[in-house]
Design a protein around this motif. Structure first.
Motif, PDB file in Angstrom:
ATOM      1  N   VAL A  30      29.011  -4.315  -6.453  1.00  0.00           N
ATOM      2  CA  VAL A  30      27.473  -4.235  -5.132  1.00  0.00           C
ATOM      3  C   VAL A  30      28.438  -4.590  -4.163  1.00  0.00           C
ATOM      4  CG1 VAL A  30      26.135  -5.402  -5.309  1.00  0.00           C
ATOM      5  CG2 VAL A  30      26.299  -4.740  -7.384  1.00  0.00           C
ATOM      6  N   VAL A  31      27.794  -3.451  -3.129  1.00  0.00           N
ATOM      7  CA  VAL A  31      28.097  -4.406  -1.982  1.00  0.00           C
ATOM      8  C   VAL A  31      27.416  -4.568  -1.160  1.00  0.00           C
ATOM      9  CG1 VAL A  31      30.353  -3.287  -1.896  1.00  0.00           C
ATOM     10  CG2 VAL A  31      28.473  -1.037  -1.197  1.00  0.00           C
ATOM     11  N   LYS A  32      27.230  -4.765   0.165  1.00  0.00           N
ATOM     12  CA  LYS A  32      26.315  -5.409   1.065  1.00  0.00           C
ATOM     13  C   LYS A  32      26.062  -3.957   2.258  1.00  0.00           C
ATOM     14  CE  LYS A  32      24.671  -8.477   4.730  1.00  0.00           C
ATOM     15  NZ  LYS A  32      24.086 -10.256   4.662  1.00  0.00           N
ATOM     16  N   LEU A  33      24.947  -3.563   2.203  1.00  0.00           N
ATOM     17  CA  LEU A  33      25.258  -1.930   3.155  1.00  0.00           C
ATOM     18  C   LEU A  33      23.736  -2.444   3.664  1.00  0.00           C
ATOM     19  CD1 LEU A  33      26.624   1.241   1.429  1.00  0.00           C
ATOM     20  CD2 LEU A  33      28.190  -0.520   2.920  1.00  0.00           C
ATOM     21  N   THR A  34      23.999  -1.289   5.046  1.00  0.00           N
ATOM     22  CA  THR A  34      22.287  -1.758   5.627  1.00  0.00           C
ATOM     23  C   THR A  34      21.713  -0.693   4.599  1.00  0.00           C
ATOM     24  OG1 THR A  34      22.807   0.000   6.830  1.00  0.00           O
ATOM     25  CG2 THR A  34      23.270  -2.176   7.594  1.00  0.00           C
TER      26      THR A  34
END
Length: 109
Positions: free
Chosen positions: A44-48
């Motif tokens: 899981v990656v932190k994107l906008t």
């Protein structure tokens, strides 16, 4: 990309460290999470939200919003095992940028 390759990529980013959040491996820059490794199928990656939407448009078979409120904030499942290495690297670097202080940059920025 294997989990080991993904971990190596994450830890190769400036000031990246590995930690744990509710029993899940996570990767941080200055205490801010930019990626979690929840299991063998995806990270899981932190994107906008806008970045998430763009990634979903470009590579719909490899990304999906996390269910619920976290996904609405941009947290995105990345099915890294089947995605291309360059795409994974690009999303990982973007997630790092989103968590890092604005004063920090990546060498190629």
């Amino acid at each position: 990309m294997t989990d080991e390759d993904l971990i190596s990529l994450a830890l190769g980013l400036p000031e990246a460290t590995e930690s744990s959040h509710f029993g899940t491996r996570d990767f941080r820059v200055r205490s801010k999470i930019f990626m979690t490794l929840r299991g063998p199928d995806f990270c899981v990656v932190k994107l906008t939200p806008d970045q998430q939407q763009m990634a979903s448009t470009i590579m719909p078979e490899h990304v999906a919003a996390v269910p619920g409120g976290w996904g609405l904030k941009g947290w995105t499942r990345l099915f890294h095992r089947d995605a291309g290495n360059e795409e994974v690297k690009s999303l990982m670097r973007q997630a790092w940028r989103n968590a890092a202080p604005k004063s920090m940059t990546l060498p190629e920025d």
